[in-house]
Structures are given as structure tokens and as C-alpha cells.
Enzyme design. Structure first.
Site, PDB file in Angstrom:
ATOM      1  N   ASN A   3       0.802  -1.226   0.000  1.00  0.00           N
ATOM      2  CA  ASN A   3       0.000   0.000   0.000  1.00  0.00           C
ATOM      3  C   ASN A   3       0.835   1.276   0.000  1.00  0.00           C
ATOM      4  O   ASN A   3       0.309   2.364   0.173  1.00  0.00           O
ATOM      5  CB  ASN A   3      -0.941   0.011   1.207  1.00  0.00           C
ATOM      6  CG  ASN A   3      -1.827  -1.214   1.224  1.00  0.00           C
ATOM      7  OD1 ASN A   3      -1.627  -2.112   2.029  1.00  0.00           O
ATOM      8  ND2 ASN A   3      -2.767  -1.276   0.295  1.00  0.00           N
TER       9      ASN A   3
ATOM     10  N   GLN B 188      -1.211   0.242  -3.674  1.00  0.00           N
ATOM     11  CA  GLN B 188      -0.609   1.457  -4.210  1.00  0.00           C
ATOM     12  C   GLN B 188       0.488   1.042  -5.177  1.00  0.00           C
ATOM     13  O   GLN B 188       0.650   1.625  -6.232  1.00  0.00           O
ATOM     14  CB  GLN B 188      -0.031   2.298  -3.062  1.00  0.00           C
ATOM     15  CG  GLN B 188       0.802   3.498  -3.471  1.00  0.00           C
ATOM     16  CD  GLN B 188      -0.056   4.659  -3.876  1.00  0.00           C
ATOM     17  OE1 GLN B 188      -1.149   4.848  -3.358  1.00  0.00           O
ATOM     18  NE2 GLN B 188       0.420   5.453  -4.807  1.00  0.00           N
TER      19      GLN B 188
ATOM     20  N   ILE C  59       1.248   7.021   0.104  1.00  0.00           N
ATOM     21  CA  ILE C  59       0.529   6.069   0.946  1.00  0.00           C
ATOM     22  C   ILE C  59      -0.914   5.965   0.504  1.00  0.00           C
ATOM     23  O   ILE C  59      -1.568   6.981   0.215  1.00  0.00           O
ATOM     24  CB  ILE C  59       0.566   6.532   2.421  1.00  0.00           C
ATOM     25  CG1 ILE C  59       2.008   6.734   2.871  1.00  0.00           C
ATOM     26  CG2 ILE C  59      -0.144   5.529   3.319  1.00  0.00           C
ATOM     27  CD1 ILE C  59       2.143   7.578   4.121  1.00  0.00           C
ATOM     28  N   CYS C  60      -1.425   4.731   0.453  1.00  0.00           N
ATOM     29  CA  CYS C  60      -2.840   4.541   0.158  1.00  0.00           C
ATOM     30  C   CYS C  60      -3.541   4.111   1.442  1.00  0.00           C
ATOM     31  O   CYS C  60      -3.462   2.954   1.835  1.00  0.00           O
ATOM     32  CB  CYS C  60      -3.009   3.482  -0.928  1.00  0.00           C
ATOM     33  SG  CYS C  60      -4.712   3.126  -1.318  1.00  0.00           S
ATOM     34  N   LEU C  61      -4.173   5.052   2.106  1.00  0.00           N
ATOM     35  CA  LEU C  61      -4.848   4.738   3.364  1.00  0.00           C
ATOM     36  C   LEU C  61      -6.088   5.627   3.464  1.00  0.00           C
ATOM     37  O   LEU C  61      -5.989   6.847   3.301  1.00  0.00           O
ATOM     38  CB  LEU C  61      -3.887   5.007   4.538  1.00  0.00           C
ATOM     39  CG  LEU C  61      -4.395   4.655   5.938  1.00  0.00           C
ATOM     40  CD1 LEU C  61      -4.710   3.177   6.039  1.00  0.00           C
ATOM     41  CD2 LEU C  61      -3.386   5.041   7.003  1.00  0.00           C
TER      42      LEU C  61
END
Lengths: 222, 557
Positions: free
Chosen positions: A79, A122, A87-89
Site C-alpha cells: 500500500n 498502491q 501512501i494509500c490509506l
């Protein structure tokens, strides 16, 4: 207007809290909008033993808009982009609410390291590695942690000898095999990365895959 | 007017030296504040009202549509649904509850009704409304409060909480709501896992208090149609549905709802690729009377179909570098070679330096135009035979410039016309006031209505004329193309005549503007009739000939 007080208070709280293991620092004493966060890799994961550095930019609308965070320490995680550190959050995007803080966001990042979500990646290459060969992924992630996130030398290349094949979790044997045929090492690694080939273990039709790699390599080296 | 000694000077058709608008298209956007000159007020001619249950408006091309702006839309479409539920079927629910339910269900009142009678609690839960307990939203003033979100310590402040009781200060709620508005959906409590929805009226109250205390303003949100949540929700809905389209004019809050065509349903309107059926070009107007094409978002571009327009615009953008601009927009006086930029008005030019009178289109002596026939529009390729191959690319550029120049001239003239109109408006107002002061009633409101009609005819005539050059550029050679050019000449001549009358009225030499307007009344009336009929003839002729295959677009170009 409320931003300054809020950030100052968050910094102060974080300073007093030694339990969480999260550190927040201002990049510049006079600027409350650019910070750096540090936290430890969670135990029991390939990130154990590493210290990860996160760059934090605070938007004008904070705390009503989420802070912008990205890893400055290189990290191998589905991610997180292995190139840019993006960052993919969800809580850093749509799911942000003003109740969340910089500290809680960093703790969320810490738990993201503990439980990756490879189905919403990601970094597609890393996610593919994770899904197809978890052991191999963990080995690479641990290698990256040792290489980039070791506290002693600040994550720089130093005492550790860098192995370019291990960096991408590629079995050194394959690279050697094609190197012996006369292909340059960097090109071989590039092609193997692109094709998502990490090792020949568990491959059903090995000669066919070898031929495919050869074809790609020949194209690449033309 | 520039009187300096340099070789190059710019001639302006008008005394005022306004900056030229750089935008490539001008919308006839003058209806807004004009009480007296309802210039684009085509709607006033149509008996249909804007309420959705009545007949739709009929646009320039037989397109059926409703012109809207956000306020009207909320009032007539959304709040009407609310009324229906609140006073009819769902009297048990409060206005706040109904609004949230309607919003969650995308303003489908039937769905709200079905779900309500199907499973009321489920619907309430989905909408973030309290189930089993009464709504306990509070907005109150308290002393000595520290807000957890903004970390301010207030000696006195308003705080807000929903039924859940999660309390935060009003400033935080204001900022939070303002940020969430962009999503267009319902807004819930600040607390992350709390799903209670903030009702519309609370938003109004919060905004009003913050505006009053922080920004020193008075109560700003007077009615539901100004409710920020409702406005944001409406905008999001308009964006998401294909039958609505925002007006492309600058700063315009209007949009149009496409219903169909007098002959067809709405589905058939999205014209097929490279179709030559221009009867399906969906021309609509927004609530501010800006006319635009629903398909391609440009102004009314009849007689051209949308795909030709796109091709043309692309070509113009590709080719319109400085050199081409200068070539197309300025020209040396045919006699003394001073550079002249035309920024409006008619094509009868008089060089300020050498007083040579000429035609801006063909640069011939104006005297040659005195005979009735206005023939400088035809593209003559006399030289083509001599050096055909050698000059092919050069000719293609020349050909393009020929049409582009005429296209650009009329576009600029339209901007000039807008200025003229503003001036005429001012003069007439002054004159009317003067008369009123003297207690005379010689000039009545109705007496000058011919003026906006004429101005509208001039604008529309020019607009159509402008696009005929784009049309003609792509037109394949045929006898009917020649006939089309002939009709184009007719329209051009009439438009120029009409423009010249306005020019005379506005001329510096003539101090009695109003007298001049009244003197030319019959002429203006006749000419505007003529422009309209010739414009329609041109467009209808083009439509019929395209349909019959007598006119076609040359794909080579």
C-alpha cells in the site's frame, strides 16, 4: 486560525507521551506546517527493527482536511509506493475526520505495516509479489528494512552490502543464469521485474518461461 | 483614438478604448441587469413558464428544454417534492427528516415513500436519523469551553451536538461543514463512527451564527433555496446527471435541462458521429438567456453540426499563433498601409490617416459596394489553375485564412455590438429620465422595444453568419454550395446594413442619439425582420440540402 493552536497542542501531547513510540518533529522551528514523523516497525513483521520516517505537510484547512503524508524512508509494502513513498490509506483521504490527529495517523500507518491490504494496492508490483509468494515478499521487505530503515546509519547504504536482486526479491540464481548467457545484470533485473518473475520455484513449465524471458531480454538489449 | 506619430496605429470603431475580451467566444450575455433592454429575452416571447409540470421551452432548433438556475430548481423541483410529502403522505415526519430522506434517496419521493412504509426504522438508520429516540440536536451558548478539535479555550461560545451528544464548538462545525459541502452528500457528526446526519435547518443556523459573530455580517441565509447544504447537494446532482448541463458562459449560475426535440425523444438527440442532420443539434438557453449547444457546450453554432465545430475549433487553436492572428485580425490600409485592427462595428472602414474608404472584408474601395450586390464573400481560386500543384499548401492556408478571417471578424463585431448596446442603453435611460423630470410623456417604454429586438436580430444574425464561414470551409464543392454562398451574401449584406444604422446612431458627429434612434425606427424594424428571415432561410436551406445530400462536408479538408 485554529490550525496553529491545534498543531502546537498535538506536538506537546506527543512529546509528553513516551508510550506510543511515535515521534513528531518540526522541520523548522518557525513553521508549524511541515513536520516529520518517526515510528518503529511493528514487531513480528518484516519491518521489525526499522525506524520509518514520514514527511507531513499540513494543509490550510487542517484539521478539517487530512494532513498529507508520505514515507521518506524507502519501504517495501503493497500500500506504499516503493518509488515515491506515497501512501494509500483511507483515513488520509475520504475517511479523515477532524477528531483524528497526527499521532493517531502515524499509529494507523504503523498498523498498516502490520496488516497490508494487497487487494487495494498502491504499488502493484509489490502487491503481486505479496499475493503470489508471501515468504519471498517478507524476505524482500525485511531486506529493505535492513537496508533503508536501520537506525544505526540512518538508513543509508553503509555497512550492508547491497544486492540488487534481493532488492526486488528476485532469486539471485535466475539473474546469474541470464548473466552467464551474456546479458547485462541491470537489464536482466529490469526485465524480470517487469515480468513479475521472482524465482523458478513452483513454475510449471520452466523452459517456456525461460524462453519468454529470453525473448524480452533480446528485445530489451537490441 | 490614437494620435501619436508612429507608423502603426490602431483604429477603433468606437471612442471608448475598452480592452478586448480575449476569450474566443462571446456569449450574448447582456440580459442580466437590463430592465429596459431585455436583449436576449427570447423567453419573454415564449408563453411557457419555468415550472417543470408545464410545457418545456422550445429552443432555436426545436429543442425542448427547461432553463434553470440553482435557486429556481430548488424551489420548483426539489422543494415541491418536499411539500408534496410534508403536506400529503408523510405528515408524520418533520421537514428536516424528509429533506434528509429525500437527499439520501436522490430526490426520488416514491422511493422514500416505499422505503418508509416498507421498513421505517431501516430507512431512518440509513439516513442517519435517530431511531426510537427523539431528535435531540442542540445548538446552545455555554461558558468556559475547550473544544477538542480546534484546541481553543472559549470563555463563551456556541456549541453544537446531534442526538449522539458529541459536542464541538460552532466554529469547528462551520469549518467542517464547509469542507464537506464539496462532496454534495449528507454530512454526519464529526465523530468518526457516528452516523447521525446534520439536518438542513441546523446548517442554516450554524452558518448564520458564525457569519454574524465572526464576519460581522447580518443573517445571510434567508430561505431554504439559499441553504448551503441544499445548494451543494443540487449542484452535485446536476453534475451527475446527463440531462442537465451547466451554462458555459463565464460566471453564469444557470443550467439547462434537456427534454427532447419537437420531433424526437431525448435519446435520439445525441447526434451520431459525423451526422449531417443539423435538425438534431440541441440548442438551449440557460435561465440568464445565454444560448448554448447542449451537446458540445459552445454557443449556438447553427448551421454547423457539432463535429464540424469541434474540427474547426481544433484547427483554429492549432493555427492561431501570433502570425495568423495578426494576419487575420489586422490589416494594412489598402492605400497607405497603416496597420489597422478592427474591434467591432460594420465593415465599412475609413482609414484615419489617409481617409480612404474601403471594405474590411475584400479591401476594395467601398464605392464598389454601392451597387446592391455584396459579393466579397466568395472564395475565388483564379490562380489555382496556373500554379495548382506548386501552391497547394499555400492555397490551403489561404483558403483557411479566408474563412477564418471572416469568422473572426464577425466574432469581434459581436463584442463590439455588445458595447454599442450598453451605450445605447445609457443614452436612452438618460433621455427617459430627462423627459420624466420635465413631466413629459412623449417616449413610452413600448416605443423603444424595437431597439432591443433589432439588437437581438443583429447579434443572432452575426452569430449565424459567423458559423456559416466554418460551415463553408468544410463544404464540398457543388452548385448548391454556390447557392449557399449567395444566401450568405444576402445575410451578410443585411447584417452590415443593420450594423451601419447602429453605427450612425452611435457616431460622434451626432449628439441627438435618441432623435436618431426614433428617426431610424422603421429602418431598424424592417432590417431586423429581414435579418431574421434571411438567417432562417440560410439555416433551413442548409438543413434541407444536407438532408437531401445536395450539400456535403468534404472530408479531405
Amino acid at each position: 486560525m485554529s490550525r496553529v493552536k491545534r498543531i502546537a497542542k498535538e506536538l506537546e501531547e506527543c512529546r509528553q507521551d513516551s508510550q506510543s513510540g511515535v515521534i513528531l518533529k518540526l522541520n523548522n522551528e518557525n513553521d508549524l506546517t511541515h513536520l516529520t514523523g518517526y515510528f518503529k516497525g511493528p514487531p513480528g513483521t518484516p519491518y521489525q527493527g526499522g525506524v520509518f520516517q514520514v514527511n507531513i505537510d499540513i494543509p490550510n484547512e487542517y484539521p478539517f482536511k487530512p494532513p498529507q503524508m508520505k514515507f521518506t524512508t524507502k519501504i517495501y509494502h503493497p500500500n506504499i509506493s516503493s518509488v515515491t513513498g506515497a501512501i494509500c490509506l483511507d483515513i488520509l483521504k475520504d475517511a479523515w475526520t477532524p477528531i483524528l490527529t497526527l499521532k493517531s495517523s502515524l499509529i494507523s500507518l504503523q498498523s498498516l505495516l502490520q496488516s497490508p491490504e494487497p487487494n487495494d494496492p498502491q504499488d502493484a508490483e509489490v502487491a503481486k509479489h505479496y499475493l503470489s509468494n508471501k515468504a519471498g515478499f517478507e524476505e524482500t521487505a525485511a531486506y529493505w528494512t535492513k537496508l533503508y530503515a536501520s537506525p544505526e546509519d540512518g538508513g543509508e547504504f553503509g555497512s550492508v552490502q547491497v544486492s540488487d536482486s534481493a532488492l526486488y526479491g528476485i532469486d539471485d540464481e535466475i539473474v546469474g543464469q541470464f548473466e552467464n548467457m551474456g546479458f547485462p545484470r541491470d537489464k536482466t533485473i529490469e526485465v524480470l521485474r517487469r515480468m513479475g518473475v521472482k524465482s523458478f520455484k513452483g513454475v510449471g513449465n520452466k523452459p517456456e518461461l525461460e524462453n519468454k524471458i529470453l525473448e524480452e531480454l533480446l528485445k530489451e538489449c537490441q | 483614438m490614437s494620435d501619436d506619430d508612429s507608423d502603426i496605429f490602431f483604429e477603433y470603431e468606437y471612442d471608448q478604448e475598452d480592452d478586448l475580451d480575449e476569450s474566443s467566444f462571446c456569449f450574448s450575455s447582456d440580459g442580466e441587469d437590463d430592465v429596459m433592454f431585455d436583449v436576449d429575452g427570447e423567453n419573454s416571447d415564449t408563453p411557457q413558464t419555468k415550472i417543470s409540470d408545464t410545457l418545456a421551452n422550445v429552443g432555436a432548433n426545436g429543442t425542448l428544454y427547461y432553463p434553470w438556475n440553482v435557486e429556481q430548481f430548488i424551489e420548483n423541483k426539489l422543494l415541491a417534492k418536499l411539500d408534496k410529502l410534508a403536506n400529503g403522505t408523510l405528515t408524520a415526519c418533520s421537514i428536516d427528516e424528509l429533506l434528509i430522506m429525500l437527499q439520501v434517496k436522490g430526490w426520488q419521493e416514491d422511493e422514500v415513500l416505499n422505503d418508509y412504509f416498507d421498513n421505517r426504522d431501516k430507512l431512518y438508520e440509513a439516513c442517519g436519523l435517530p431511531v426510537g429516540v427523539p431528535m435531540r440536536n442542540t445548538l446552545k451558548k455555554i461558558k468556559n469551553y475547550s473544544c477538542f478539535v480546534c484546541c481553543e479555550d472559549y470563555s463563551e461560545t456556541y456549541v453544537y451536538s446531534l442526538t449522539c451528544g458529541h459536542t464541538y464548538c460552532i466554529n469547528c462545525y462551520y469549518s467542517y461543514i464547509s469542507n464537506e459541502l464539496a462532496n454534495g452528500g449528507p454530512i454526519t457528526c464529526i465523530e468518526p463512527d457516528c452516523k447521525y446526519t446534520i439536518p438542513y435547518r441546523d446548517v442554516t443556523d450554524i452558518f448564520d451564527i458564525v457569519n454574524k459573530t465572526n464576519h460581522g455580517g447580518v443573517t445571510t441565509i434567508k430561505s431554504m433555496v439559499e441553504n448551503p447544504l441544499l445548494v451543494a447537494n443540487t449542484k452535485a446532482m446536476i453534475n451527475s446527471k446527463r440531462k442537465y448541463k451547466w451554462c458555459p458562459a463565464t460566471d453564469c449560475n444557470g443550467f439547462a435541462e434537456l427534454v427532447g426535440n419537437v420531433n424526437d425523444s431525448v435519446e435520439s438527440l445525441s447526434s451520431a458521429k459525423e451526422s449531417v442532420d443539423i435538425s438534431k443539434v440541441p440548442i438551449v438557453t440557460c435561465s440568464e438567456n445565454h444560448e448554448f449547444c447542449f451537446d458540445c457546450n459552445y454557443e449556438n453554432h447553427l448551421p454547423c453540426p457539432c463535429w464540424i465545430v469541434k474540427k474547426w475549433i481544433k484547427k483554429c487553436n492549432d493555427d492561431s499563433e501570433t502570425a495568423n492572428w495578426i494576419d487575420a485580425n489586422t490589416h494594412g490600409c489598402p492605400q497607405c498601409q497603416s496597420a489597422i485592427e478592427k474591434n467591432g462595428g460594420c465593415n465599412h472602414m475609413t482609414c484615419k490617416k489617409c481617409k480612404f474608404e474601403f471594405c474590411w472584408i475584400c479591401f476594395e474601395d467601398w464605392k464598389k459596394h454601392r451597387n446592391d450586390y455584396y459579393s466579397c464573400n466568395k472564395y475565388r481560386n483564379e490562380r489555382q489553375e496556373d500554379e495548382q500543384r506548386k501552391n497547394r499548401s499555400k492555397q490551403s492556408l489561404e483558403r483557411y485564412l479566408h474563412f477564418y478571417k471572416r469568422f473572426a471578424i464577425h466574432e469581434n463585431s459581436m463584442k463590439g455590438d455588445l458595447k454599442t448596446m450598453a451605450q445605447i442603453d445609457t443614452y436612452t435611460r438618460l433621455y427617459m429620465e430627462d423627459l420624466r423630470d420635465q413631466g413629459k410623456k412623449n417616449l413610452s417604454w413600448n416605443d423603444i422595444q424595437f431597439l432591443p429586438t433589432a439588437m437581438r436580430a443583429l447579434q443572432n444574425g452575426r452569430k449565424a453568419l459567423k458559423w456559416t464561414y466554418c460551415f463553408a470551409y468544410y463544404l464540398g464543392k457543388s452548385n448548391f454550395a454556390t447557392i449557399f454562398e449567395g444566401n450568405q451574401d444576402f445575410l451578410n449584406k443585411t447584417v452590415e446594413d443593420l450594423s451601419e444604422v447602429f453605427e450612425q446612431i452611435m457616431s460622434k458627429k451626432n449628439p441627438d442619439k435618441v432623435g436618431m434612434i426614433l428617426k431610424n425606427k422603421t429602418k431598424l424594424r424592417n432590417l431586423s425582420e429581414l435579418v431574421n428571415s434571411r438567417k432562417n432561410m440560410l439555416i433551413n436551406g442548409a438543413r434541407a440540402n444536407l438532408d437531401d445530400g445536395l450539400l456535403w462536408f468534404d472530408n479531405e479538408i
